[in-house]
Design a protein around this motif. Structure first.
Motif, PDB file in Angstrom:
ATOM      1  N   GLN A   1     -31.326  22.036 -23.732  1.00  0.00           N
ATOM      2  CA  GLN A   1     -30.371  22.159 -22.691  1.00  0.00           C
ATOM      3  C   GLN A   1     -30.839  22.367 -21.370  1.00  0.00           C
ATOM      4  N   GLY A   2     -31.876  23.215 -21.008  1.00  0.00           N
ATOM      5  CA  GLY A   2     -32.263  23.283 -19.685  1.00  0.00           C
ATOM      6  C   GLY A   2     -32.572  21.771 -19.100  1.00  0.00           C
ATOM      7  N   LEU A   3     -33.364  21.121 -20.004  1.00  0.00           N
ATOM      8  CA  LEU A   3     -33.565  19.793 -19.278  1.00  0.00           C
ATOM      9  C   LEU A   3     -32.412  18.855 -19.016  1.00  0.00           C
ATOM     10  N   MET A   4     -31.467  19.057 -19.918  1.00  0.00           N
ATOM     11  CA  MET A   4     -30.122  18.371 -19.672  1.00  0.00           C
ATOM     12  C   MET A   4     -29.522  18.882 -18.306  1.00  0.00           C
ATOM     13  N   ALA A   5     -29.716  20.153 -18.079  1.00  0.00           N
ATOM     14  CA  ALA A   5     -28.850  20.739 -17.133  1.00  0.00           C
ATOM     15  C   ALA A   5     -29.628  20.734 -15.871  1.00  0.00           C
ATOM     16  N   LEU A   6     -31.091  20.076 -15.979  1.00  0.00           N
ATOM     17  CA  LEU A   6     -31.915  20.166 -14.727  1.00  0.00           C
ATOM     18  C   LEU A   6     -31.198  19.028 -13.424  1.00  0.00           C
ATOM     19  N   PRO A   7     -30.700  18.080 -13.755  1.00  0.00           N
ATOM     20  CA  PRO A   7     -30.024  17.148 -12.546  1.00  0.00           C
ATOM     21  C   PRO A   7     -29.106  18.069 -11.850  1.00  0.00           C
ATOM     22  N   ARG A   8     -28.260  18.733 -12.417  1.00  0.00           N
ATOM     23  CA  ARG A   8     -27.129  19.375 -11.958  1.00  0.00           C
ATOM     24  C   ARG A   8     -27.896  20.624 -11.194  1.00  0.00           C
ATOM     25  N   ARG A   9     -28.695  21.387 -11.837  1.00  0.00           N
ATOM     26  CA  ARG A   9     -29.065  22.444 -11.167  1.00  0.00           C
ATOM     27  C   ARG A   9     -30.034  22.124  -9.874  1.00  0.00           C
ATOM     28  N   TYR A  10     -30.622  20.921  -9.924  1.00  0.00           N
ATOM     29  CA  TYR A  10     -31.349  20.316  -8.894  1.00  0.00           C
ATOM     30  C   TYR A  10     -30.340  19.917  -7.666  1.00  0.00           C
TER      31      TYR A  10
END
Lengths: 708, 280
Positions: A72-81
């Motif tokens: 989930q973290g990796l999937m959210a990565l682009p948005r978080r970045y």
């Protein structure tokens, strides 16, 4: 280590291949050589980067386990970045644009380069895009270089000074080697004897660029921030912070498990994602620039602390650090190792451990560094983790710390006062008690300010306001205990949890809709930190978990909006407002106090640092108790901010802030709590008021009614 | 510095027994480590720097329940990073209302520590302050009260600094074994840490407990705060006030005896006590 050896073997054979191929090709075109050399260089750099990544990941995995949803973290990565991180970076538009151009250009160029030069897909379209990407990166790097011409003190120097040059080397190198791909290179350039020299120089530039950007990314160069930073965003310990959320409550220690360490003694006692977070630091020094302790010359610099933690889990000395030191502490004397104590167990004369205790105790837990950090690193968590070890394992809370904790244990308040005297200040007010009423709308939480004569004035004002608005309220009286804020921030999690559990048990006895308090510290702890200790079932139908905690400014603003308060016009001079850290940054309440002041007819003359960037008064985190000396006092600096705003009065909403700011000698402004300002401005609503609430009685008779 | 330290390293440590009781917070009455006993333990812990290899036996005689256990544990929470076998405490368990003196005497006689440190007065129970004296009488060991600090321990002789009124100090050499009692003059106790306190264990030693028959006959009631006597300040100037506060009490009459035999000294004391009407 197997992977490393075989990779090295691969590099050697690849180099041999270069030699073998390049010697018969010597008479051929230079471009042939480049075509042969480039894939080898690129894949060598990539392979080394992978080895470095594995090594770095191993370093992080020395930390304790932490439950994170990896996928989930990796999937959210682009948005978080792209969204959350750039919200923070975007507070400085120049830097955020520079970063978009440079980082965006680099990522695109790196991917395209692997396709075009690594895999040999010499598509002119891809080549064109690659030229575009490297140009963008080059333009960005020019701005990076410009910032490095005369860098502000907060930026780290050392290896970071070479970064713009490396960025340029990479972008220029990639640009030039791509020219032939799109057929833009004049034929004459690569012919003749000078072409060899040119090709060698070009290869050198490409090697430099690749070395910094690929190799350095995982082996500890300045570009490490990209690799560690991306993973840190993905596996952040406070995922709630992304997407506009807030997560400010400290994480609870599990005291039931006797095997679990009490706080952090050595770097490996941090969770793995905390270690990863430390590695994400870009050393931009924004934290340093906003840190009140650093500004006061106390021995704390959040940036250095994070770098020290990196030194700790990687092992070595802090001599390589090239930023501002802890004030008064020279760089190069401290060293650490993953399994060595961060703080020396005994006082050492020379050759120190990683960090000195007074560095940790200088922190006011104001969270300015955390909010300012573009990498969203959690400095305060780390500091409190290490304080926990000092207090719970070593019994080394400095100065008045031990006395305050003993008082909290023995009397449930930090001053050691008789718990039965908590309501002495209100002897004439006939405050309704929860124990008598059992059920009210509003529970007024007094906080430890009830023992402080200055705060008693605020409390009396607040009671007057509540009565004027005919609020159905009661207090716990002697049943109330300290919220545990100070104990927790001094690292005494055991005392905090004991206070929290007993307070929760008391609250569970009564029914009310909301808790109102004039102490933002109680507000934060009750609202954001007690949730971890609610027993099963307490959060259900009964009441808890559903109770709402309000700061008095929020509550007064609501009362005003509901038409239950009427104010006389403001006649005083100019007023500024000081945002308490635990109300603002911890709870995001910047607006309600300003709304109240506006309702009073006050035009707030804002200080330069207000709202999210408000400067701490110096009263949080137990800092007045541990009292680490500096060159200046934090409240003096804050009162100076007030003076610069030209205000004659500073409105506050926190007993700590009131005490700290009023303690400033020769202050240019008066310090008043919002509740006091409101109480002074109260007027009885004119007759024939159209709002539905009928007001038949004065405040005094209301008081008598409540007690009946 | 260094050779001296090495010398100290070679000296064998001594066995110290620290007697601890369950204290009572003056405001809330909650169980806690007793102030004076904690200072006594602090004194013993500070000895570790001087005499490595010393062994501290923390000893408590009394009943045990949840409240008192937390208080007892907080003594052991003081022993962080001190490697003197302080992970546990010896417990002479006895029912409420028993006399603590006999079991303590038996235990001390059996384990024969060289030094016994105790607070001067307990914070609950009788609090008569007689325990150190009763122990000294039973064991036949010398007792030094109101201790300020321990200076050296050499060849079975301990050099102590005893606190006297008005900040005066007296250096004493006492042959071990000895009992010393500690009051507010001793250095304040260090912070007690949660971790070591939680890990501490109790060793229950067998005791013969005997009900305190005298205590059972007493009628106990909470103490009332005595009214404070008004202090009339006669001093006219700051200098006078300072003198009044700092100067020694000037004894009227009396005599200083030097170089006299114990018999002559005892005779003089006996005579004085007769004159003052203490002895009849």
């Amino acid at each position: 280590m197997d992977g490393k050896c075989s990779a090295q073997g691969w590099v050697y054979s690849a180099l041999a291949e270069v030699c073998r191929r390049s010697s018969p090709a010597a008479k051929d075109e230079v471009s042939t050589m480049l075509e042969t050399l480039l894939p080898i260089l690129i894949f060598t750099a990539l392979a080394l980067a992978v080895i470095g990544a594995v090594r770095r990941i191993r370093l992080w995995r020395q930390g304790r386990p932490s439950r994170v949803n990896l996928l989930q973290g990796l999937m959210a990565l682009p948005r978080r970045y792209l969204v959350d991180l750039h919200h923070v970076v975007g507070r400085d538009k120049m830097i955020s644009n520079t970063h978009v151009a440079t980082a965006g250009g680099f990522v695109a160029a790196a991917v395209l380069m692997i396709l075009v030069h690594g895999l040999g897909i010499a598509n002119p379209l891809l080549g064109g895009l690659l030229l575009l990407a490297s140009t963008s990166m080059f333009v960005g790097s020019l701005f990076v270089a410009r910032r490095r011409l005369n860098p502000p003190a907060r930026l780290s120097k050392g290896p970071w000074m070479r970064l713009p040059k490396s960025l340029m080397a990479f972008s220029i190198g990639v640009f030039l080697i791509t020219l032939p791909t799109v057929g833009l290179l004049p034929d004459g350039l690569v012919e003749g004897s000078g072409s060899w020299l040119l090709a060698l120089v070009l290869a050198g530039v490409v090697v430099w660029g690749l070395g910094e950007m690929f190799f350095g990314m995982t082996w500890g160069g300045p570009m490490k921030h990209a690799f560690a930073g991306a993973l840190h965003l993905a596996f952040h310990r406070r995922a709630e912070r992304f997407g506009g959320g807030r997560s400010t409550g400290l994480k609870a220690l599990n005291l039931e498990d006797e095997a679990a360490p009490l706080g952090v003694e050595k770097p490996t006692d941090f969770t793995w994602n905390q270690l990863l977070g430390f590695d994400a630091c870009v050393q931009c020094g924004r934290c340093e620039a906003v840190c009140p302790a650093f500004a006061a010359g106390q021995p704390l610099n959040p940036k250095k602390l994070i770098q020290d933690m990196v030194v700790g889990f990687a092992g070595g000395s802090d001599a390589g650090y090239a930023g501002s030191p802890y004030p008064g502490k020279p760089v190069g004397e401290h060293q650490g190792a993953p399994h060595a104590p961060i703080l020396a167990p005994v006082v050492m004369k020379e050759g120190k451990a990683l960090v000195d205790a007074e560095t940790l105790w200088s922190c006011t837990t104001c969270r300015a560094c955390v909010e300012e950090c573009p990498m969203m690193i959690e400095h305060v968590d780390a500091i409190v983790d290490m304080r926990r070890h000092l207090t719970l394992e070593r019994g080394k809370t400095p100065n008045k710390g031990a006395e305050v904790l003993d008082n909290l244990i023995a009397t449930d308040n930090p001053g050691g006062f008789d718990p039965g005297s908590r309501l002495n200040w209100a002897a004439d007010l006939n405050l309704p008690l929860m124990a008598d009423l059992k059920q009210v709308d509003v529970l007024l939480w007094l906080g430890d300010g009830a023992f402080d004569m200055r705060n008693q004035r605020t409390l009396r004002a607040l009671v007057k306001v509540l009565r004027a608005a005919e609020v159905d309220f009661a207090v716990l009286g002697a049943e109330e205990r300290d919220s545990g804020d100070v104990a927790r921030r001094l690292g005494d999690e055991a005392t905090f949890q004991s206070l929290a559990k007993r307070n929760i048990a008391t609250l569970a006895k009564y029914r009310f809709q909301q808790i109102v308090t004039c102490d933002p510290h109680s507000f934060h702890v009750l609202g954001n930190e007690y949730g971890d200790f609610l027993q099963e079932g307490q959060g259900g139908s009964d009441f808890n978990a559903s109770y709402e905690v309000r700061h008095h400014s929020t509550f007064i603003a609501e009362l005003y909006d509901a038409g239950r308060l009427t104010f006389a016009p403001w006649k005083g001079g100019s007023v500024t407002y000081h945002d308490p850290c635990y109300l603002g940054r911890y709870n995001g309440e910047y607006e309600a106090p300003r709304r109240v002041l506006k309702a009073l007819g006050i035009q707030v003359a804002e200080m330069e640092r207000s709202g999210l960037r408000s400067r701490c008064c110096g009263g949080g985190g137990g800092a007045p108790i541990t009292d680490i000396p500096g060159e200046r006092r934090i409240p003096d600096m804050r009162m100076n901010d007030v003076k610069e705003s030209g205000a004659e009065l500073v409105a506050v909403g926190c007993p700590q802030c009131t005490a700290m700011l009023e303690g400033v000698v020769d202050a240019s402004a008066e310090v008043r709590d919002i509740a006091e300002l409101v109480a002074d401005a109260l007027v009885e609503r004119p007759a024939g008021d159209v709002s539905g609430v009928s007001r038949r009685t004065t405040a005094v008779t209301t008081a008598e009614e409540v007690t009946l | 510095m260094r050779p001296e330290q090495q010398q100290k390293q070679q000296k064998p440590g001594i066995d110290v027994a620290v007697l601890v009781s369950i204290g009572r917070h003056p405001t809330t009455g909650r169980a806690r480590r007793a102030e004076q006993d904690a200072r006594g333990l602090e004194l013993a812990l500070a000895m570790e720097a001087e005499l490595p290899g010393s062994r501290i036996d923390v000893l408590h005689a009394g009943s045990q329940d949840v409240d008192s256990e937390a208080a007892l544990r907080s003594y052991l929470g003081m022993a962080t990073g001190v490697g003197m076998g302080l992970e546990s405490m010896t417990l002479l368990e006895q029912p409420e209302g028993s006399d603590a003196i006999l079991p303590l005497v038996e235990h001390l006689a059996a384990t024969s520590p060289q030094l016994v440190i105790t607070g001067a007065r307990a914070e609950r129970g009788e609090g008569s302050g007689l325990l150190p004296y009763a122990l000294a009488e039973h064991l036949g060991w010398p007792l030094v009260n109101s201790l300020a600090s321990i200076e050296t321990v050499e060849n079975g002789v301990i050099t102590l600094l005893q606190a006297l009124p008005r900040g005066q100090r007296r250096r004493l050499k006492v042959r071990l074994p000895a009992i010393i009692s500690v009051d507010e003059a001793a250095p304040a106790a260090r912070q007690s840490a949660f971790g070591p306190a939680r890990r501490a264990t109790f060793l229950v030693a067998p005791t013969t407990s005997e009900a305190d028959s005298e205590l059972a006959q007493w009628h106990l009631s909470p103490a009332r705060k005595r009214p404070k006597r008004l202090k009339i300040i006669k001093a006219a100037s700051a200098r006078d006030r300072f003198k009044a506060a700092a100067s020694k009490a000037e004894g009227k009459g009396g005599q200083v005896l030097t170089d006299v035999t114990p018999e002559q000294g005892a005779e003089a004391i006996y005579k004085l006590l007769k004159e003052e009407g203490v002895l009849r």
